[in-house]
Design a protein around this motif. Structure first.
Motif, PDB file in Angstrom:
ATOM      1  N   PRO A  21       0.816  -1.213   0.000  1.00  0.00           N
ATOM      2  CA  PRO A  21       0.000   0.000   0.000  1.00  0.00           C
ATOM      3  C   PRO A  21       0.855   1.270   0.000  1.00  0.00           C
ATOM      4  O   PRO A  21       1.974   1.283   0.513  1.00  0.00           O
ATOM      5  CB  PRO A  21      -0.778  -0.103   1.312  1.00  0.00           C
ATOM      6  N   ILE A  22       0.309   2.332  -0.592  1.00  0.00           N
ATOM      7  CA  ILE A  22       0.861   3.681  -0.491  1.00  0.00           C
ATOM      8  C   ILE A  22      -0.282   4.576  -0.055  1.00  0.00           C
ATOM      9  O   ILE A  22      -1.351   4.556  -0.656  1.00  0.00           O
ATOM     10  CB  ILE A  22       1.414   4.211  -1.830  1.00  0.00           C
ATOM     11  N   THR A  23      -0.064   5.349   0.982  1.00  0.00           N
ATOM     12  CA  THR A  23      -1.042   6.328   1.422  1.00  0.00           C
ATOM     13  C   THR A  23      -0.512   7.701   1.030  1.00  0.00           C
ATOM     14  O   THR A  23       0.582   8.094   1.455  1.00  0.00           O
ATOM     15  CB  THR A  23      -1.239   6.266   2.952  1.00  0.00           C
ATOM     16  N   PHE A  24      -1.266   8.430   0.180  1.00  0.00           N
ATOM     17  CA  PHE A  24      -0.863   9.763  -0.242  1.00  0.00           C
ATOM     18  C   PHE A  24      -1.632  10.807   0.549  1.00  0.00           C
ATOM     19  O   PHE A  24      -2.844  10.678   0.755  1.00  0.00           O
ATOM     20  CB  PHE A  24      -1.130   9.969  -1.737  1.00  0.00           C
ATOM     21  N   LEU A  25      -0.919  11.843   0.988  1.00  0.00           N
ATOM     22  CA  LEU A  25      -1.503  12.898   1.802  1.00  0.00           C
ATOM     23  C   LEU A  25      -1.061  14.265   1.295  1.00  0.00           C
ATOM     24  O   LEU A  25       0.082  14.422   0.856  1.00  0.00           O
ATOM     25  CB  LEU A  25      -1.058  12.732   3.254  1.00  0.00           C
ATOM     26  N   PRO A  26      -1.944  15.260   1.387  1.00  0.00           N
ATOM     27  CA  PRO A  26      -1.532  16.607   0.974  1.00  0.00           C
ATOM     28  C   PRO A  26      -0.545  17.207   1.975  1.00  0.00           C
ATOM     29  O   PRO A  26      -0.591  16.907   3.169  1.00  0.00           O
ATOM     30  CB  PRO A  26      -2.844  17.395   0.952  1.00  0.00           C
ATOM     31  N   CYS A  27       0.330  18.044   1.466  1.00  0.00           N
ATOM     32  CA  CYS A  27       1.372  18.645   2.284  1.00  0.00           C
ATOM     33  C   CYS A  27       1.635  20.061   1.781  1.00  0.00           C
ATOM     34  O   CYS A  27       1.957  20.254   0.610  1.00  0.00           O
ATOM     35  CB  CYS A  27       2.631  17.798   2.175  1.00  0.00           C
ATOM     36  N   LYS A  28       1.507  21.045   2.663  1.00  0.00           N
ATOM     37  CA  LYS A  28       1.717  22.447   2.269  1.00  0.00           C
ATOM     38  C   LYS A  28       3.196  22.796   2.150  1.00  0.00           C
ATOM     39  O   LYS A  28       3.579  23.612   1.336  1.00  0.00           O
ATOM     40  CB  LYS A  28       1.044  23.379   3.277  1.00  0.00           C
ATOM     41  N   ASN A  29       4.046  22.201   2.980  1.00  0.00           N
ATOM     42  CA  ASN A  29       5.453  22.564   3.013  1.00  0.00           C
ATOM     43  C   ASN A  29       6.301  21.291   3.037  1.00  0.00           C
ATOM     44  O   ASN A  29       6.512  20.692   4.093  1.00  0.00           O
ATOM     45  CB  ASN A  29       5.719  23.431   4.255  1.00  0.00           C
ATOM     46  N   LEU A  30       6.798  20.891   1.879  1.00  0.00           N
ATOM     47  CA  LEU A  30       7.563  19.642   1.779  1.00  0.00           C
ATOM     48  C   LEU A  30       8.836  19.672   2.623  1.00  0.00           C
ATOM     49  O   LEU A  30       9.210  18.656   3.209  1.00  0.00           O
ATOM     50  CB  LEU A  30       7.916  19.342   0.325  1.00  0.00           C
ATOM     51  N   GLU A  31       9.505  20.817   2.693  1.00  0.00           N
ATOM     52  CA  GLU A  31      10.759  20.876   3.454  1.00  0.00           C
ATOM     53  C   GLU A  31      10.525  20.738   4.954  1.00  0.00           C
ATOM     54  O   GLU A  31      11.260  20.065   5.649  1.00  0.00           O
ATOM     55  CB  GLU A  31      11.532  22.157   3.126  1.00  0.00           C
ATOM     56  N   GLU A  32       9.470  21.376   5.466  1.00  0.00           N
ATOM     57  CA  GLU A  32       9.136  21.231   6.884  1.00  0.00           C
ATOM     58  C   GLU A  32       8.746  19.786   7.181  1.00  0.00           C
ATOM     59  O   GLU A  32       9.157  19.207   8.187  1.00  0.00           O
ATOM     60  CB  GLU A  32       7.982  22.182   7.232  1.00  0.00           C
ATOM     61  N   ASN A  33       7.973  19.200   6.275  1.00  0.00           N
ATOM     62  CA  ASN A  33       7.573  17.803   6.418  1.00  0.00           C
ATOM     63  C   ASN A  33       8.798  16.881   6.345  1.00  0.00           C
ATOM     64  O   ASN A  33       8.916  15.927   7.105  1.00  0.00           O
ATOM     65  CB  ASN A  33       6.576  17.438   5.326  1.00  0.00           C
ATOM     66  N   ARG A  34       9.688  17.164   5.414  1.00  0.00           N
ATOM     67  CA  ARG A  34      10.916  16.376   5.248  1.00  0.00           C
ATOM     68  C   ARG A  34      11.696  16.348   6.562  1.00  0.00           C
ATOM     69  O   ARG A  34      12.131  15.290   7.006  1.00  0.00           O
ATOM     70  CB  ARG A  34      11.782  16.971   4.135  1.00  0.00           C
ATOM     71  N   GLU A  72       1.367  15.312  16.829  1.00  0.00           N
ATOM     72  CA  GLU A  72       0.942  16.064  15.650  1.00  0.00           C
ATOM     73  C   GLU A  72       2.160  16.425  14.813  1.00  0.00           C
ATOM     74  O   GLU A  72       3.158  16.929  15.339  1.00  0.00           O
ATOM     75  CB  GLU A  72       0.222  17.342  16.102  1.00  0.00           C
ATOM     76  N   ASP A  73       2.084  16.167  13.509  1.00  0.00           N
ATOM     77  CA  ASP A  73       3.184  16.518  12.623  1.00  0.00           C
ATOM     78  C   ASP A  73       3.017  17.972  12.158  1.00  0.00           C
ATOM     79  O   ASP A  73       2.031  18.628  12.511  1.00  0.00           O
ATOM     80  CB  ASP A  73       3.295  15.510  11.475  1.00  0.00           C
ATOM     81  N   PRO A  74       3.960  18.502  11.362  1.00  0.00           N
ATOM     82  CA  PRO A  74       3.877  19.900  10.944  1.00  0.00           C
ATOM     83  C   PRO A  74       2.638  20.242  10.105  1.00  0.00           C
ATOM     84  O   PRO A  74       2.240  21.399  10.037  1.00  0.00           O
ATOM     85  CB  PRO A  74       5.154  20.105  10.120  1.00  0.00           C
ATOM     86  N   MET A  75       2.033  19.263   9.459  1.00  0.00           N
ATOM     87  CA  MET A  75       0.839  19.509   8.642  1.00  0.00           C
ATOM     88  C   MET A  75      -0.446  19.235   9.418  1.00  0.00           C
ATOM     89  O   MET A  75      -1.525  19.208   8.863  1.00  0.00           O
ATOM     90  CB  MET A  75       0.853  18.638   7.371  1.00  0.00           C
ATOM     91  N   ILE A 119       9.005  14.571  22.429  1.00  0.00           N
ATOM     92  CA  ILE A 119       8.816  15.720  23.319  1.00  0.00           C
ATOM     93  C   ILE A 119      10.106  16.546  23.372  1.00  0.00           C
ATOM     94  O   ILE A 119      10.087  17.768  23.310  1.00  0.00           O
ATOM     95  CB  ILE A 119       8.379  15.262  24.730  1.00  0.00           C
ATOM     96  N   LYS A 120      11.248  15.849  23.468  1.00  0.00           N
ATOM     97  CA  LYS A 120      12.550  16.518  23.508  1.00  0.00           C
ATOM     98  C   LYS A 120      12.763  17.371  22.248  1.00  0.00           C
ATOM     99  O   LYS A 120      13.391  18.416  22.300  1.00  0.00           O
ATOM    100  CB  LYS A 120      13.648  15.454  23.609  1.00  0.00           C
ATOM    101  N   LYS A 121      12.213  16.917  21.122  1.00  0.00           N
ATOM    102  CA  LYS A 121      12.388  17.627  19.851  1.00  0.00           C
ATOM    103  C   LYS A 121      11.256  18.614  19.568  1.00  0.00           C
ATOM    104  O   LYS A 121      11.148  19.139  18.471  1.00  0.00           O
ATOM    105  CB  LYS A 121      12.536  16.615  18.720  1.00  0.00           C
ATOM    106  N   GLY A 122      10.392  18.836  20.562  1.00  0.00           N
ATOM    107  CA  GLY A 122       9.366  19.861  20.427  1.00  0.00           C
ATOM    108  C   GLY A 122       8.116  19.443  19.680  1.00  0.00           C
ATOM    109  O   GLY A 122       7.311  20.287  19.285  1.00  0.00           O
ATOM    110  N   VAL A 123       7.913  18.144  19.496  1.00  0.00           N
ATOM    111  CA  VAL A 123       6.721  17.662  18.807  1.00  0.00           C
ATOM    112  C   VAL A 123       5.526  17.751  19.759  1.00  0.00           C
ATOM    113  O   VAL A 123       5.628  17.374  20.929  1.00  0.00           O
ATOM    114  CB  VAL A 123       6.921  16.209  18.313  1.00  0.00           C
ATOM    115  N   LYS A 124       4.416  18.251  19.256  1.00  0.00           N
ATOM    116  CA  LYS A 124       3.206  18.410  20.074  1.00  0.00           C
ATOM    117  C   LYS A 124       2.601  17.041  20.394  1.00  0.00           C
ATOM    118  O   LYS A 124       2.328  16.246  19.501  1.00  0.00           O
ATOM    119  CB  LYS A 124       2.185  19.262  19.333  1.00  0.00           C
ATOM    120  N   CYS A 125       2.378  16.785  21.680  1.00  0.00           N
ATOM    121  CA  CYS A 125       1.739  15.546  22.125  1.00  0.00           C
ATOM    122  C   CYS A 125       0.249  15.815  22.292  1.00  0.00           C
ATOM    123  O   CYS A 125      -0.152  16.744  22.986  1.00  0.00           O
ATOM    124  CB  CYS A 125       2.338  15.082  23.454  1.00  0.00           C
TER     125      CYS A 125
END
Length: 134
Positions: free
Chosen positions: A8-21, A113-116, A89-95
């Protein structure tokens, strides 16, 4: 017809590829499987159990409301869920939800939560809750 699907491949929209990367490659440490300009595909899993997530900057017109999407990463055990929680959490990711037992589904999980604004779940199945074939 027999379903001979290979993976399977799940495709999702992304506003900012570099932030997502940055999030998927640096924080979650997923390998890039394919780059297609406006799309980046990441491989998840091992040689016997794998799939792909594709993030595409041109999908906004087709797919909306990322709050309804949950991307789950399964790890081997509860300690790994907790280790990932500490690392994220150490890397600032929202829980969104601290790791906890979910007996109804025979697993232990936490939500982030990821950047998107996609929901990322890190989970470990209890031994008697694993899908067949795993």
């Amino acid at each position: 017809m027999v379903s001979n699907f290979q993976y399977p491949i799940t495709f999702l929209p992304c506003k900012n590829l570099e932030e997502n990367r940055h999030f998927y490659e640096t924080i979650l440490k997923l390998p890039v499987a394919l780059e297609q300009g406006p799309c980046i595909l990441y491989k998840i899993g091992t040689e016997n159990h794998f799939s792909y997530w594709g993030f595409c900057s041109h999908y906004d017109e087709y797919i909306q409301n990322q709050k309804k999407v949950c991307l789950t990463l399964v790890v081997e055990n509860i300690k790994e869920v907790d280790d990932w929680h500490t690392e994220l959490i150490k890397k600032g990711v929202k829980c969104i939800k601290e790791p906890a037992h979910t007996p109804q589904f025979k697993l232990y999980n936490g939500f982030y939560e990821d950047p998107m604004e996609y929901t990322i779940e890190i989970q470990a199945f209890y031994e008697d809750g694993k899908p067949k074939g795993v």
